[in-house]
Design a protein around this motif. Structure first.
Motif, short mmCIF file in Angstrom:
data_model
loop_
_atom_site.label_atom_id
_atom_site.label_comp_id
_atom_site.label_asym_id
_atom_site.label_seq_id
_atom_site.Cartn_x
_atom_site.Cartn_y
_atom_site.Cartn_z
N PHE A 246 -12.10 9.71 10.65
CA PHE A 246 -11.01 10.13 11.53
C PHE A 246 -10.39 8.93 12.23
O PHE A 246 -11.03 7.89 12.42
CB PHE A 246 -11.55 11.13 12.56
N SER A 247 -9.13 9.11 12.64
CA SER A 247 -8.43 8.04 13.34
C SER A 247 -9.05 7.81 14.71
O SER A 247 -9.28 8.77 15.46
CB SER A 247 -6.95 8.38 13.50
N PRO A 248 -9.31 6.53 15.07
CA PRO A 248 -9.89 6.26 16.38
C PRO A 248 -8.88 6.32 17.52
O PRO A 248 -9.27 6.28 18.69
CB PRO A 248 -10.43 4.82 16.22
N MET A 249 -7.57 6.40 17.18
CA MET A 249 -6.55 6.35 18.23
C MET A 249 -5.22 6.83 17.67
O MET A 249 -5.07 7.02 16.46
CB MET A 249 -6.40 4.91 18.74
N ASP A 250 -4.26 7.02 18.56
CA ASP A 250 -2.89 7.28 18.14
C ASP A 250 -2.33 6.01 17.53
O ASP A 250 -2.63 4.90 18.00
CB ASP A 250 -2.02 7.68 19.33
N GLY A 251 -1.51 6.14 16.49
CA GLY A 251 -0.90 4.95 15.92
C GLY A 251 -0.26 5.18 14.58
O GLY A 251 0.12 6.30 14.23
N VAL A 252 -0.16 4.09 13.82
CA VAL A 252 0.49 4.07 12.52
C VAL A 252 -0.51 3.57 11.48
O VAL A 252 -1.24 2.61 11.74
CB VAL A 252 1.73 3.15 12.53
N VAL A 253 -0.53 4.20 10.31
CA VAL A 253 -1.38 3.72 9.23
C VAL A 253 -0.76 2.43 8.68
O VAL A 253 0.29 2.45 8.04
CB VAL A 253 -1.52 4.77 8.12
N ALA A 254 -1.41 1.30 8.96
CA ALA A 254 -0.84 -0.01 8.60
C ALA A 254 -1.43 -0.59 7.33
O ALA A 254 -0.76 -1.38 6.65
CB ALA A 254 -1.04 -1.00 9.75
N ILE A 255 -2.68 -0.25 7.01
CA ILE A 255 -3.35 -0.80 5.83
C ILE A 255 -4.19 0.31 5.21
O ILE A 255 -4.89 1.03 5.93
CB ILE A 255 -4.28 -1.99 6.19
N VAL A 256 -4.13 0.42 3.89
CA VAL A 256 -4.96 1.37 3.16
C VAL A 256 -5.69 0.61 2.06
O VAL A 256 -5.09 -0.19 1.33
CB VAL A 256 -4.12 2.50 2.53
N ARG A 257 -6.98 0.87 1.94
CA ARG A 257 -7.75 0.24 0.85
C ARG A 257 -7.26 0.76 -0.48
O ARG A 257 -6.93 1.95 -0.63
CB ARG A 257 -9.24 0.53 1.02
#
Length: 341
Positions: free
Chosen positions: A303-314
């Motif tokens: 799960f996301s640790p915070m509000d934000g934008v997905v900047a990098i994906v493996r």
């Protein structure tokens, strides 16, 4: 008057014109006795003006920068240059030849090796030349990266905060001139031994990039970076004709922090559940990992640790315990100005 660097024979950095040569990196192993690994360099000078150092191939599996700088060397004439361009299109040539982040010759990450050592292995020798000779010669530096084989980034400029108000203002202006869709900002001196850190220590304005990834080249990203590079060189005053002026699109500023990485705690097959650039809130499902051998074991959710934008994906689907599967960046919108904390 001439200006020579011993490990770069045949290049006079004070001469006007186009010169092509190599950094001579000494290496001796089971296959090579007292051999030289030649890392290519081009110097284009039109006379008085600023010096810009352009680097690609710091990691061998990152291709956009290699294409852009090879193209620049082939197509640009010295009479189009005000000042001097020093271009290193395949800096870690051993890694470039293998198409890997680091080479099997020494397995050293060149972007963690500065200031290097003149009597060290290949990557350390290259790092020593870059940190000790070339960055001090430059007024501006750009190191072009992408996500390589292991990951994919939002197409972006990549900058260290600060370290002074003056340097930050120069970096922010360069980001605007390059005009990538995103700008990823990180804390000062984020990675020990990086080229960005070496430039900061030398007081030389520098921006890097992250142009996609997945170990391939995406044409839309490449084309935008091609336009952006010429615009940046015009902004830095080293290119007489940077091309027709184009309207600058808004840049989305995002920040990677210590909370950004989401690490897998299970080995298996990665299923990304979010896409690059997607906005998420704390607690949103961003990835799951499926077991390979344990057929009755359910997948594990992350799960996301915070509000934000997905900047990098493996990119590679196989992961292990500790593998970073996504990075969530703080979203600063299109008017980020902070940079000295």
């Amino acid at each position: 008057m001439s200006l020579h660097i011993p490990r770069i024979p045949g290049i006079d950095f004070a001469a006007v014109g186009k010169q092509l040569g190599y950094l001579e990196i000494e290496h001796s192993d089971n296959e090579n006795d007292a051999a030289v690994i030649p890392s290519p360099i081009a110097v284009l000078s039109g006379g008085d003006g600023p010096t810009v150092l352009l680097i690609a191939g710091t990691h061998g599996d990152e291709y956009e920068g290699q294409i852009l700088l090879q193209e620049l060397i082939r197509t640009l004439n010295p009479d189009e240059v005000t000042g001097r361009l020093i271009i290193l299109p395949a800096l870690n040539i051993a890694a470039v030849r293998e198409g890997r982040r680091v080479s099997s010759v020494d397995r050293v990450n060149l972007n963690r090796a500065l200031p290097g050592r003149a009597d060290g292995g290949p990557a350390l020798q290259i790092a020593s030349i870059v940190a000790g000779e070339l960055i001090p010669m430059a007024d501006f530096v750009m190191d072009i990266h992408s996500g390589g084989i292991a990951s994919e980034y939002v197409p972006s400029a990549f900058v260290y905060q600060g370290p002074t108000p003056e340097l930050w203002a120069e970096k922010a202006a360069a980001v605007a001139a390059f005009n990538a869709p995103y700008s990823v900002v990180v804390k000062p001196m984020l990675k020990s031994g990086s080229i960005s850190g070496a430039a900061d220590r030398a007081g030389v304005p520098m921006i890097s990039t992250e142009l996609g990834g997945r170990g391939t080249v995406f044409l839309p990203i490449l084309n935008r970076a091609r336009t952006g590079l010429r615009s940046l060189l015009g902004h830095w005053g080293v290119l007489k004709d940077a091309g027709p002026a184009t309207a600058r699109a808004p840049i989305q500023w995002v920040e990677l922090t210590s909370q950004s990485p989401v690490h897998s705690t299970m080995a298996g097959i990665l299923e990304p559940v979010v896409e690059l650039g997607q906005k998420v809130t704390a607690g949103d499902l961003v990835a799951r990992v499926h077991s390979v051998e344990e057929l009755e074991r359910p997948p594990k959710d992350f799960f996301s640790p915070m509000d934000g934008v997905v900047a990098i994906v493996r990119h590679p689907a196989l992961v292990n315990v500790g593998t970073t599967v996504v990075n969530i960046a703080v979203d600063h919108g299109t008017s980020y100005v902070k940079g000295n904390s």
